[in-house]
Scaffold this motif. Structure first.
Motif, short mmCIF file in Angstrom:
data_model
loop_
_atom_site.label_atom_id
_atom_site.label_comp_id
_atom_site.label_asym_id
_atom_site.label_seq_id
_atom_site.Cartn_x
_atom_site.Cartn_y
_atom_site.Cartn_z
N ALA A 43 41.79 24.33 -10.36
CA ALA A 43 42.63 24.31 -9.17
C ALA A 43 41.90 23.79 -7.94
O ALA A 43 42.52 23.48 -6.92
N GLY A 44 40.58 23.71 -8.01
CA GLY A 44 39.81 23.18 -6.89
C GLY A 44 39.55 24.17 -5.78
O GLY A 44 39.28 23.77 -4.64
N VAL A 45 39.64 25.46 -6.09
CA VAL A 45 39.41 26.49 -5.08
C VAL A 45 37.97 26.99 -5.22
O VAL A 45 37.55 27.43 -6.29
N GLY A 46 37.21 26.93 -4.15
CA GLY A 46 35.82 27.37 -4.18
C GLY A 46 34.99 26.58 -3.19
O GLY A 46 35.50 25.91 -2.29
N GLY A 47 33.69 26.65 -3.35
CA GLY A 47 32.80 25.93 -2.45
C GLY A 47 31.36 26.28 -2.76
O GLY A 47 31.05 27.01 -3.71
N SER A 48 30.47 25.73 -1.97
CA SER A 48 29.05 25.99 -2.17
C SER A 48 28.34 26.09 -0.84
O SER A 48 28.78 25.53 0.18
N TYR A 76 45.74 31.43 -10.94
CA TYR A 76 47.00 31.25 -11.66
C TYR A 76 48.11 32.02 -10.96
O TYR A 76 47.92 33.17 -10.57
N THR A 77 49.25 31.38 -10.81
CA THR A 77 50.44 32.06 -10.30
C THR A 77 51.32 32.45 -11.49
O THR A 77 51.35 31.76 -12.52
N ARG A 78 52.03 33.55 -11.35
CA ARG A 78 52.92 33.99 -12.43
C ARG A 78 53.95 32.92 -12.72
O ARG A 78 54.29 32.67 -13.90
N GLU A 79 54.48 32.27 -11.71
CA GLU A 79 55.50 31.23 -11.92
C GLU A 79 54.97 30.12 -12.82
O GLU A 79 55.66 29.65 -13.73
N ARG A 133 44.88 39.03 -18.18
CA ARG A 133 45.99 39.98 -18.38
C ARG A 133 47.31 39.41 -17.91
O ARG A 133 48.36 39.73 -18.47
N LEU A 134 47.28 38.58 -16.87
CA LEU A 134 48.51 37.91 -16.44
C LEU A 134 49.06 37.06 -17.59
O LEU A 134 50.27 37.11 -17.89
N TRP A 135 48.18 36.30 -18.23
CA TRP A 135 48.62 35.48 -19.36
C TRP A 135 49.16 36.35 -20.50
O TRP A 135 50.18 36.03 -21.11
#
Length: 262
Positions: free
Chosen positions: A123-128, A144-147, A182-184
């Motif tokens: 998803a490209g979320v993060g950094g350094s 991850y979104t439930r949708e 657990r969402l999955w």
């Protein structure tokens, strides 16, 4: 249907020109009504202009084309694959190609591997945080979104039922990655209730890879989050005989648009 052809880099510039005469012959013999246009998106253009996907490319594709035929992306002159992320991830997210179908064709039959294609660790979320030019802290977050999970699982189960499959396996790692795992699990168990024709099971990804190599015959349909599906798809290619035998399609089921790769 109009097809946008993107040879890309490296071997893609050899593979795609070799396939187009076959595509033309099939089109003429079967009356498929196909036409195509070749685009120069890839490393050479990136190095010359700094542009991966040109402005307006996604709108043009969605409006005027039904599919993209992509060769390969990757060039040693761009070691961080910046152009590949811009083009490939840009197409997946921009055209909402959230279902990746990678059939594993073996002697006993075909395993339909479905990989979620837009979120997760990609998803490209993060950094350094760096010091003296070196990263001292690096973070990549799995999102991850439930949708997203719901529509992916529902679409894949629908496709498996239509194909006459009898079994489906969810691959996850909820024991070590509990929140998204657990969402999955929750979504898969809930959605599977509407598909009693499919025998639903779950496996941890490490155990699944072990069993897939030792004996792939028990598997018919496999659903996996983005990163796990990426890894499993290459194991499947090895079982077939190599990446050159592993076709794939990234699909938006709602629009029918597909990004196809040899």
């Amino acid at each position: 249907m109009r097809i946008a052809v993107v040879p890309g880099d490296g071997i893609g510039k050899e593979v795609i020109p070799a396939t187009l005469p076959a595509l033309t012959l099939l089109n003429e013999a079967l009356g498929l009504g196909l036409s195509y246009e070749v685009f120069d998106w890839g490393a050479d253009r990136w190095l010359g202009t700094g542009v991966g996907l040109p402005p307006g490319a996604l709108d043009e594709l969605a409006r005027d084309y039904g599919a993209v035929f992509l060769g390969a992306l990757g060039d040693p002159r761009i070691p961080d694959m910046a152009h590949g992320r811009d083009i490939l991830l840009g197409l997946r997210r921009g055209l909402d190609l959230y279902v990746n179908h990678r059939p594993i064709e073996l002697k006993h039959g075909v395993i339909d591997l479905y990989r979620e294609n837009t979120q997760g660790l990609y998803a490209g979320v993060g950094g350094s945080v760096g010091r003296h030019g070196a990263a001292t802290v690096a973070i990549d977050e799995c999102v991850y979104t439930r949708e997203t999970v719901e529509r992916f699982v529902r679409s894949c189960l629908t496709r498996l039922r239509a194909a006459g499959r009898r079994k489906v396996t969810l691959v996850h790692k909820s024991n070590a990655v509990p929140h998204t795992g657990r969402l999955w699990q929750q979504v898969f168990r809930h959605e599977a209730e509407a598909f009693p024709e499919l025998e639903a099971s779950e496996e941890y990804v490490d155990s699944f890879c072990y069993h897939l190599v030792r004996d792939p015959k028990p598997y018919e349909g496999v659903l996996a989050p983005n990163l796990f599906g990426d890894i499993i798809s290459d194991i499947g290619a090895a079982l077939m005989g190599g990446l050159g035998l592993a076709s794939s399609a990234s699909i938006c089921p709602e629009t029918g648009f597909a990004l196809c790769e040899p």
